[in-house]
Design an enzyme around this catalytic site. Sequence first.
Site, PDB file in Angstrom:
ATOM      1  N   HIS A   1      -7.563  -1.530   5.287  1.00  0.00           N
ATOM      2  CA  HIS A   1      -6.615  -0.635   5.961  1.00  0.00           C
ATOM      3  C   HIS A   1      -6.901   0.852   5.725  1.00  0.00           C
ATOM      4  CE1 HIS A   1      -3.024   0.458   8.053  1.00  0.00           C
ATOM      5  NE2 HIS A   1      -2.441   0.981   6.975  1.00  0.00           N
TER       6      HIS A   1
ATOM      7  N   HIS B   1       1.191   3.994   1.973  1.00  0.00           N
ATOM      8  CA  HIS B   1       1.637   4.774   3.128  1.00  0.00           C
ATOM      9  C   HIS B   1       3.153   4.921   3.079  1.00  0.00           C
ATOM     10  CE1 HIS B   1      -2.216   4.105   5.706  1.00  0.00           C
ATOM     11  NE2 HIS B   1      -2.262   5.234   5.030  1.00  0.00           N
TER      12      HIS B   1
ATOM     13  N   HIS C   1       5.837  -5.832  11.470  1.00  0.00           N
ATOM     14  CA  HIS C   1       5.212  -4.513  11.605  1.00  0.00           C
ATOM     15  C   HIS C   1       4.826  -4.240  13.068  1.00  0.00           C
ATOM     16  CE1 HIS C   1       2.426  -1.152  10.520  1.00  0.00           C
ATOM     17  NE2 HIS C   1       3.231  -1.031   9.480  1.00  0.00           N
TER      18      HIS C   1
ATOM     19  N   ASP D   1       5.635   4.747   5.117  1.00  0.00           N
ATOM     20  CA  ASP D   1       6.558   3.787   5.720  1.00  0.00           C
ATOM     21  C   ASP D   1       6.705   2.521   4.884  1.00  0.00           C
ATOM     22  OD1 ASP D   1       3.832   3.363   6.585  1.00  0.00           O
ATOM     23  OD2 ASP D   1       4.550   1.900   8.040  1.00  0.00           O
ATOM     24  N   HIS D   2       5.995   2.457   3.759  1.00  0.00           N
ATOM     25  CA  HIS D   2       6.099   1.305   2.861  1.00  0.00           C
ATOM     26  C   HIS D   2       6.633   1.673   1.479  1.00  0.00           C
ATOM     27  CE1 HIS D   2       3.805  -1.627   5.427  1.00  0.00           C
ATOM     28  NE2 HIS D   2       3.494  -0.469   5.999  1.00  0.00           N
TER      29      HIS D   2
ATOM     30  N   ASP E   1      -0.557  -3.980   5.706  1.00  0.00           N
ATOM     31  CA  ASP E   1      -1.268  -3.522   6.897  1.00  0.00           C
ATOM     32  C   ASP E   1      -2.756  -3.803   6.741  1.00  0.00           C
ATOM     33  OD1 ASP E   1       1.249  -2.613   7.370  1.00  0.00           O
ATOM     34  OD2 ASP E   1       0.697  -0.521   7.701  1.00  0.00           O
TER      35      ASP E   1
ATOM     36  N   HIS F   1       0.845  -1.193   0.000  1.00  0.00           N
ATOM     37  CA  HIS F   1       0.000   0.000   0.000  1.00  0.00           C
ATOM     38  C   HIS F   1       0.882   1.245   0.000  1.00  0.00           C
ATOM     39  CE1 HIS F   1       0.873  -0.618   4.253  1.00  0.00           C
ATOM     40  NE2 HIS F   1       0.419   0.583   4.536  1.00  0.00           N
TER      41      HIS F   1
END
Length: 310
Positions: free
Chosen positions: A138, A63, A267, A65-66, A209, A61
């Site tokens: 998510h 976000h 995670h 942090d990914h 997530d 996804h």
Amino acid sequence: MEFTFLGTGAGVPSTKRNVSSTALRLDSGEVWLFDCGEATQHQILTSTITLSKVTAIFITHLHGDHIFGLPGILGSRSFQGGETELKIYGPKGLARFINTAIEISGTHLRYPLRMIEVEDGFQVQESDMDIKVALLEHGIDSFGYRIEEADKIGSLNVEKLKSLGVQPGPVYQKFKKGESITLESGNKVHASEVIGPPIKGRHIVYCGDTRFLEKTISFATNADLLIHEATFSSEKSSLAFEYYHSTTKEAAQIAKTANVKKLLLNHISSRYQEVDMEELLCEAKAVFENTEIVKDHMTVHLPLTKPSSS
């Protein structure tokens, strides 16, 4: 086949856990990345992973942090001499993010880059792997990837071949291809007589997530390995639901109900320190025994399962 965990934290990096990225080294030597958070290339520098060997990246996804490590990875792969095609799979909007970063930064790639935006139910074949995609829950589109390796041909019964007068050599490869061989004596040896049962390919599920989701159970059914987020402890289940995440216990329940062989929890929120890991692990193991919590730079081997002898 082995996994190296480059970043196992949630949201923001900590001194012990970088943000999300996992490398899968295939038996062929190719490397696939799953997610690419900030500083992923720094984590790679202290691993055995080589950027030129990375042939595919799977983004769960969008976000930060990914994905915030992607521009650096793409540029460094080029600077380090990578010239083979790189494929990147991920949600709608991924291509726009990458193209914008490359254009604005003036980054020149020496290799062809192919971006494939996925959706629920998407399937594709890479090498001898079937890859299936499932939409999770998510807040924004977040996907799970199921990798199904093709079954491999069984082992040659070398002792039986020798007893039949067939010595090691190129002829063995003919049996591996399913061919029959006529010996000098006139007797015919069929491949089925000297090759053992097929070796089952490995099935792996990597979840982005997500909240606890019944759908994940069917998606992960009978997998050899499930890698699932466990951002919160079980006592924080309300918080996990509010922020579209899962608890240790929820991930373990999925693994148990889906009949997977092994569960790796990933995670982990930075609110939990190393002293908390034993308690988090106990929560999960009370539901599903064969569970581990991964940490940065940890490598997990996933060998082939040899068929039992009859």
